[in-house]
Scaffold this motif. Sequence first.
Motif, PDB file in Angstrom:
ATOM      1  N   LYS A   5       0.854  -1.187   0.000  1.00 42.77           N
ATOM      2  CA  LYS A   5       0.000   0.000   0.000  1.00 42.77           C
ATOM      3  C   LYS A   5       0.891   1.238   0.000  1.00 42.77           C
ATOM      4  O   LYS A   5       1.875   1.295   0.737  1.00 42.77           O
ATOM      5  CB  LYS A   5      -0.902   0.027   1.250  1.00 42.77           C
ATOM      6  N   GLU A   6       0.549   2.213  -0.840  1.00 40.33           N
ATOM      7  CA  GLU A   6       1.349   3.430  -0.921  1.00 40.33           C
ATOM      8  C   GLU A   6       0.737   4.548  -0.079  1.00 40.33           C
ATOM      9  O   GLU A   6      -0.431   4.897  -0.250  1.00 40.33           O
ATOM     10  CB  GLU A   6       1.480   3.892  -2.370  1.00 40.33           C
ATOM     11  N   LEU A   7       1.543   5.063   0.828  1.00 38.33           N
ATOM     12  CA  LEU A   7       1.174   6.212   1.645  1.00 38.33           C
ATOM     13  C   LEU A   7       2.422   7.059   1.825  1.00 38.33           C
ATOM     14  O   LEU A   7       3.515   6.515   1.965  1.00 38.33           O
ATOM     15  CB  LEU A   7       0.673   5.779   3.032  1.00 38.33           C
ATOM     16  N   GLU A   8       2.279   8.380   1.835  1.00 36.18           N
ATOM     17  CA  GLU A   8       3.460   9.189   2.090  1.00 36.18           C
ATOM     18  C   GLU A   8       3.849   9.052   3.566  1.00 36.18           C
ATOM     19  O   GLU A   8       3.064   8.649   4.404  1.00 36.18           O
ATOM     20  CB  GLU A   8       3.221  10.644   1.693  1.00 36.18           C
ATOM     21  N   TYR A   9       5.104   9.381   3.856  1.00 39.15           N
ATOM     22  CA  TYR A   9       5.728   8.981   5.111  1.00 39.15           C
ATOM     23  C   TYR A   9       4.950   9.335   6.375  1.00 39.15           C
ATOM     24  O   TYR A   9       4.749   8.477   7.238  1.00 39.15           O
ATOM     25  CB  TYR A   9       7.132   9.582   5.201  1.00 39.15           C
ATOM     26  N   ALA A  10       4.529  10.583   6.516  1.00 41.60           N
ATOM     27  CA  ALA A  10       3.875  10.983   7.761  1.00 41.60           C
ATOM     28  C   ALA A  10       2.653  10.115   8.038  1.00 41.60           C
ATOM     29  O   ALA A  10       2.427   9.666   9.167  1.00 41.60           O
ATOM     30  CB  ALA A  10       3.482  12.459   7.694  1.00 41.60           C
ATOM     31  N   THR A  11       1.863   9.863   6.998  1.00 41.27           N
ATOM     32  CA  THR A  11       0.669   9.035   7.132  1.00 41.27           C
ATOM     33  C   THR A  11       1.043   7.571   7.345  1.00 41.27           C
ATOM     34  O   THR A  11       0.391   6.857   8.122  1.00 41.27           O
ATOM     35  CB  THR A  11      -0.202   9.160   5.871  1.00 41.27           C
ATOM     36  N   ALA A  12       2.105   7.116   6.679  1.00 41.83           N
ATOM     37  CA  ALA A  12       2.527   5.724   6.797  1.00 41.83           C
ATOM     38  C   ALA A  12       2.967   5.379   8.216  1.00 41.83           C
ATOM     39  O   ALA A  12       2.639   4.304   8.737  1.00 41.83           O
ATOM     40  CB  ALA A  12       3.656   5.433   5.820  1.00 41.83           C
ATOM     41  N   TYR A  13       3.692   6.275   8.860  1.00 46.28           N
ATOM     42  CA  TYR A  13       4.121   6.012  10.236  1.00 46.28           C
ATOM     43  C   TYR A  13       2.916   5.860  11.161  1.00 46.28           C
ATOM     44  O   TYR A  13       2.885   4.965  12.013  1.00 46.28           O
ATOM     45  CB  TYR A  13       5.022   7.145  10.742  1.00 46.28           C
ATOM     46  N   VAL A  14       1.934   6.719  10.993  1.00 41.24           N
ATOM     47  CA  VAL A  14       0.729   6.631  11.824  1.00 41.24           C
ATOM     48  C   VAL A  14      -0.011   5.330  11.541  1.00 41.24           C
ATOM     49  O   VAL A  14      -0.497   4.658  12.462  1.00 41.24           O
ATOM     50  CB  VAL A  14      -0.192   7.847  11.564  1.00 41.24           C
ATOM     51  N   ALA A  15      -0.089   4.947  10.267  1.00 41.77           N
ATOM     52  CA  ALA A  15      -0.777   3.711   9.896  1.00 41.77           C
ATOM     53  C   ALA A  15      -0.092   2.492  10.515  1.00 41.77           C
ATOM     54  O   ALA A  15      -0.751   1.580  11.024  1.00 41.77           O
ATOM     55  CB  ALA A  15      -0.825   3.574   8.373  1.00 41.77           C
ATOM     56  N   VAL A  16       1.244   2.463  10.472  1.00 39.57           N
ATOM     57  CA  VAL A  16       1.973   1.349  11.080  1.00 39.57           C
ATOM     58  C   VAL A  16       1.768   1.335  12.590  1.00 39.57           C
ATOM     59  O   VAL A  16       1.527   0.289  13.196  1.00 39.57           O
ATOM     60  CB  VAL A  16       3.479   1.431  10.728  1.00 39.57           C
ATOM     61  N   ALA A  17       1.848   2.493  13.207  1.00 35.34           N
ATOM     62  CA  ALA A  17       1.672   2.581  14.661  1.00 35.34           C
ATOM     63  C   ALA A  17       0.302   2.083  15.089  1.00 35.34           C
ATOM     64  O   ALA A  17       0.152   1.428  16.131  1.00 35.34           O
ATOM     65  CB  ALA A  17       1.878   4.017  15.123  1.00 35.34           C
ATOM     66  N   ASN A  18      -0.709   2.353  14.266  1.00 42.22           N
ATOM     67  CA  ASN A  18      -2.087   1.974  14.602  1.00 42.22           C
ATOM     68  C   ASN A  18      -2.454   0.571  14.147  1.00 42.22           C
ATOM     69  O   ASN A  18      -3.562   0.107  14.384  1.00 42.22           O
ATOM     70  CB  ASN A  18      -3.074   2.977  13.988  1.00 42.22           C
TER      71      ASN A  18
END
Length: 347
Positions: free
Chosen positions: A72-85
């Motif tokens: 899944k492609e997400l830019e970094y700021a959003t990707a970190y939050v997605a991984v954390a959640n």
Amino acid sequence: MTKPIRKSALRALAASAGIAAILAAGAATAQEMPGKGVTVTPLKSSLAGETFQTMLVMKALEELGYEVNDIKELEYATAYVAVANGDGTFLADSWDPLHADFFAEAGGEDKLFREGVYSDNALQGYLIDKKTAEEHDITNLGQLKDPEIAKLFDTDGDGKADLTGCTPGWGCEKVIEHQLDAFELRDTVTHNQGSYSAIIADTISRYKDGQPILYYTWTPYWVSGVLVPGKDVTWLNVPKSALPGSRSGVDTALPDGSNYGFEVNVQKIAANKEFTDANPAAAKLFSIMKLPANDISAENLLIQNGEDSESDIERHTEAWIKGHQDTWNGWLEEARAAAESDTTSSN
């Protein structure tokens, strides 16, 4: 005289042996495939060059039995939050310290696992073509405060230097924007942003036409294989260290005294901490995988030269594994051993 063994006893022995065999086979499967029954979701930014690194991790997880979803492609700021959640499992291109603020804002070590170094010695900074650098004795970005120097890199006729910059959301754009203010370059330099692959392609075309160029880039990446530092282009120093956010007091000077304005980075695999706590095989894998920066640049150059389909990149990935089979097998063995050790200790 020995009594004959009854058929019922033989059947019982056979059944017992069969159960033991089944249990043994199950144990062997669990050891070989510690991720069986667990699904993971890889994340990456829109940068095509990150697919290779991500695919390597995906294929290692698959060999450990994990079910791996498509990227899944997400830019970094959003990707970190997605991984954390837990909306994503891992990000194979976590830049440290460039992404320090993204990492902290997503929950830091309480929510994210990030151990080991996947790829090291990542440089970033500003470069210009060597011809212009030598003709005008340009060695420092601060010299672009001079309107006459800045005008050399003007591509749209407004009298200001045009800097091929960083895609919004990557983190590097925050550094560039901060430094344009810190070095008092707003009146003479325009930070051009957009799809990096598109704007750097235009920059390379201008270089081939003999025009001066000013651009930001990083290593490992294919650009420095086309515009070779020291041969075609030269790094610019900056007037002083100047970083935004939590890194504001950091000295960016290199051991040789050069200062390109950015810290030397490493790339790590960032993952959801709940996942790594529950999956010691994956946690061990994430912490021990190591990919040479030159290998990343070489693969990225293949992408730039047209081998850019998903099947192309998968072929590059398979070729890398085949060429480093002993290393690859060693990673998997360590990951399986970590899972086995965890099972033993919990029993």
